[in-house]
Design a protein around this motif. Structure first.
Motif, PDB file in Angstrom:
ATOM      1  N   UNK A 138       0.805  -1.211   0.000  1.00  0.00           N
ATOM      2  CA  UNK A 138       0.000   0.000   0.000  1.00  0.00           C
ATOM      3  C   UNK A 138       0.845   1.271   0.000  1.00  0.00           C
ATOM      4  N   UNK A 139       2.079   1.194   0.495  1.00  0.00           N
ATOM      5  CA  UNK A 139       2.854   2.397   0.771  1.00  0.00           C
ATOM      6  C   UNK A 139       3.867   2.774  -0.302  1.00  0.00           C
ATOM      7  N   UNK A 140       4.205   1.880  -1.199  1.00  0.00           N
ATOM      8  CA  UNK A 140       5.269   2.143  -2.151  1.00  0.00           C
ATOM      9  C   UNK A 140       4.733   2.621  -3.489  1.00  0.00           C
ATOM     10  N   UNK A 141       5.534   3.467  -4.124  1.00  0.00           N
ATOM     11  CA  UNK A 141       5.343   3.806  -5.524  1.00  0.00           C
ATOM     12  C   UNK A 141       6.691   3.554  -6.189  1.00  0.00           C
TER      13      UNK A 141
ATOM     14  N   UNK B 163       8.978   0.620   7.184  1.00  0.00           N
ATOM     15  CA  UNK B 163       9.031   1.859   7.951  1.00  0.00           C
ATOM     16  C   UNK B 163       7.656   2.297   8.432  1.00  0.00           C
ATOM     17  N   UNK B 164       6.629   2.092   7.616  1.00  0.00           N
ATOM     18  CA  UNK B 164       5.265   2.431   8.038  1.00  0.00           C
ATOM     19  C   UNK B 164       4.819   1.492   9.159  1.00  0.00           C
TER      20      UNK B 164
ATOM     21  N   UNK C 294       3.549   0.485  14.944  1.00  0.00           N
ATOM     22  CA  UNK C 294       3.829  -0.245  16.184  1.00  0.00           C
ATOM     23  C   UNK C 294       4.335   0.703  17.269  1.00  0.00           C
ATOM     24  N   UNK C 295       5.033   1.737  16.893  1.00  0.00           N
ATOM     25  CA  UNK C 295       5.566   2.689  17.876  1.00  0.00           C
ATOM     26  C   UNK C 295       4.462   3.463  18.591  1.00  0.00           C
ATOM     27  N   UNK C 296       3.261   3.485  18.032  1.00  0.00           N
ATOM     28  CA  UNK C 296       2.139   4.188  18.653  1.00  0.00           C
ATOM     29  C   UNK C 296       1.358   3.314  19.639  1.00  0.00           C
ATOM     30  N   UNK C 297       1.771   2.068  19.869  1.00  0.00           N
ATOM     31  CA  UNK C 297       1.075   1.180  20.800  1.00  0.00           C
ATOM     32  C   UNK C 297       1.310   1.678  22.220  1.00  0.00           C
TER      33      UNK C 297
END
Length: 146
Positions: A15-18, A57-58, A63-66
């Motif tokens: 979903x995150x890459x172009x 990275x996304x 996970x860092x917001x847990x």
């Protein structure tokens, strides 16, 4: 004058890459398993579902917001270990690495010495991660003409 510039296209798996459409792309994947019995809450399964089809990275950012620090540290440790393994053994680029699938698998432990009762079955929990990455073969060193 028309320049043949690479177009940015949506990555076929994430979903995150172009990516630029000019270069051919070889997609590889690695499936890894991590034994863990601390990740049992319903919150963890919801978080793991949100990591699917995300760039590395996304996923780290999510996970860092847990709020629960033990869950956060357990998931981060599993992600970093799987990523380092993939980078070292499969020459994956961290910028082109994504989590294709991640889930928890419940496996019954059939060790009769641990469980004295045949009615009490203990379970082992494995976190299964399928990492995808874009693979480019390393350049071949040309022989000198001399």
């Amino acid at each position: 004058m028309i320049l043949n510039m690479p177009r940015l296209l949506k990555h076929p798996r994430c979903k995150d890459f172009f990516r630029a459409s000019r270069n051919p792309m070889i997609l590889e994947s690695v499936t890894l398993s991590a034994k863990n019995s601390n990740l049992l809450s319903g919150n963890v399964t919801k978080i793991l579902k949100s990591l699917r089809k995300r760039s590395f990275y996304k996923a780290i950012e999510i996970v860092s917001d847990i709020g629960n620090l033990t869950e956060q540290n357990e998931i981060l440790q599993i992600l970093y270990s799987a990523t380092v393994y993939t980078e070292n053994n499969h020459y994956a680029n961290l910028l082109k690495l994504w989590i294709d699938d991640i889930y928890i698998k419940k496996i019954p432990n059939s060790n009769k010495f641990i469980t004295q009762d045949s009615f009490n079955t203990t379970y082992q929990y494995n976190v299964i991660i399928k990492l995808g990455f874009e693979y480019k073969e390393p350049p071949i060193k040309k022989e000198p003409l001399w």
